[in-house]
Design an enzyme around this catalytic site. Structure first.
Site, short mmCIF file in Angstrom:
data_model
loop_
_atom_site.label_atom_id
_atom_site.label_comp_id
_atom_site.label_asym_id
_atom_site.label_seq_id
_atom_site.Cartn_x
_atom_site.Cartn_y
_atom_site.Cartn_z
CB CYS A 142 54.99 3.81 -34.92
SG CYS A 142 56.24 2.99 -33.91
CE1 TYR A 178 35.92 19.94 -25.94
CE2 TYR A 178 36.98 22.02 -25.38
CZ TYR A 178 35.83 21.28 -25.59
OH TYR A 178 34.60 21.84 -25.44
CD GLU A 205 26.49 25.66 -25.14
OE1 GLU A 205 26.90 25.27 -26.24
OE2 GLU A 205 25.35 25.42 -24.71
N PRO A 206 30.46 27.52 -21.20
CG PRO A 206 31.31 28.57 -19.30
CD PRO A 206 30.02 28.28 -20.03
N GLY A 207 33.47 25.68 -21.68
CA GLY A 207 34.22 24.48 -21.32
C GLY A 207 35.68 24.85 -21.16
#
Length: 401
Positions: free
Chosen positions: A328, A356, A259-261
């Site tokens: 900020c 991500y 399940e590579p992302g």
């Protein structure tokens, strides 16, 4: 993608903007499948949480991958993008039984990592095939936030709880069709995978009707020049041999799943931001850009060392800059980094911005989230519009005082 193309995209679509190279995604997908070409049944399930833009999902589906999801919303996005339900696996953590039941109704593969939820689900739905997520108790990953297979992790069912697991399966008479693990992300040592696979095989031998074994992912990609990465080819060679031996002893050919992302989309991504100002202090030269950790939080959250290139001045003399944002709070992307000389108005490109990155963006300081562009067949395609003021107020309810 070359720097001139990126610079033109920044001019055409404004900044900041995320750009993804579809061809790099395809290259990574083919590299992974080639590494395991000797496996009779291989399934690559793209981890949707890395980047869920529906155009990206549609392209990943076009490549032939399945989909790994962690929420019912990701399942729904996958279905919208054209994935068949049987090609989607759902691996949540800490969700309600109700959500799992609602996903099961959609016909996707359920993956459960909690003994209590497993018993409840198995009691009510014994005929629904379920995969079990195992915690192999192996500490692995490039950062403690992304190491998920160790003994103190909230993810997975401990291998030491296998007797309880077997008792629940027997008492509910439920069907277990898969065994799964995920040790962490940014793993360099392939021996970690091999060690964990042997643990997974030991658990798998105790179930008679498995269809697949899912080894998760966590492959390390290079974040900077000369950076080290997971040797996928060596992993393919070593794990294939062990998997084939297991299947022979098990008595049938199972599907090997990943399940590579990050591996599929990280290197495809570029984040382009314009320099608002150059600020010289007594010790530091700051390049202040039109973004912040509201758009790209990985350097602050994980200490990610992403390459930063001045695409407006690619031949300029290198100087030292600290690249910071306009939020900020302290939002430093890089400290004293060597970058080609920067002037106000230049466009900086952050590499490895496909995974991500946009997914963790927010509206902090009431800033708009950026646009997204997909580079495909030598053409830039807008796949998400830049937010406008109405997006900030869309779901707010104004009351009278």
């Amino acid at each position: 993608m070359n720097q001139d193309t990126l610079l033109q995209i920044a001019k055409d679509y404004g900044s900041p903007v995320y750009v993804y190279d579809a061809h790099k995604m395809e290259t990574q997908y083919k590299r992974l499948t080639a590494a395991f070409s000797k496996v009779k049944h291989l399934k690559v399930n793209y981890a949707a949480k890395a980047l869920t833009n529906i155009s990206v999902l549609k392209f990943i589906n076009h490549l032939g991958a399945g989909l790994d999801t962690v929420s019912i919303q990701e399942v729904q996005l996958g279905l919208l993008a054209g994935f068949q339900a049987e090609n989607i696996i759902y691996t949540p953590n800490g969700v309600s039984l109700e959500e799992i039941e609602n996903v099961a109704k959609l016909g996707v593969q359920i993956n459960i990592d909690n003994l209590s939820i497993l018993e409840q689900f198995g009691t009510k739905h014994p005929k629904v095939p379920v995969c079990i997520r195992i915690n192999p108790h192996i500490m692995a990953g490039g950062n403690t936030n992304i190491s998920v297979g160790h003994i103190d992790s909230k993810f997975g069912i401990s291998i030491h709880q296998t007797p309880l697991l077997l008792r629940i399966v027997e008492n509910t008479n439920m069907t277990i069709n898969g065994i799964h693990m995920h040790t962490g992300s940014d793993i360099l040592d392939i021996d970690v995978f091999i060690q964990a696979s042997e643990i997974l095989f030991d658990v798998a031998r105790q179930f008679d009707n498995l269809e697949f074994i899912d080894f998760g992912s966590g492959f390390k990609v290079p974040y900077k020049e000369n950076d080290i990465e997971t040797n996928i080819e060596e992993l393919g060679e070593k794990l294939t041999e062990r998997f084939q031996t297991f299947c022979k002893n098990y008595g049938k050919d199972l599907t090997l799943a990943f399940e590579p992302g990050k591996f599929l989309v990280s290197e495809s991504g570029y984040f382009l931001a314009k320099v608002n100002a150059i600020k010289q202090t007594t010790s530091t030269v700051f390049a202040q850009i039109d973004s912040g950790f509201n758009h790209l939080i990985r350097p602050m959250l994980y200490g990610a060392q992403q390459d930063i290139v001045n695409i407006s001045n690619p031949e300029g003399k290198q100087r030292f800059y600290s690249v910071v944002g306009y939020i900020c709070e302290t939002d430093t992307f890089a400290n004293n980094r060597r970058i080609n000389e920067i002037t106000e108005g230049d466009v900086l490109a952050f590499k490895n911005a496909g995974a991500y990155c946009f997914m963790m963006a927010s509206n902090y300081n009431s800033r708009y989230r950026p646009a997204e562009v997909l580079w495909y067949n030598e053409t830039a395609h807008l796949i998400r519009k830049r937010e406008v003021f109405e997006d900030l107020t869309r779901n707010q309810v104004l009351i009278e005082f």
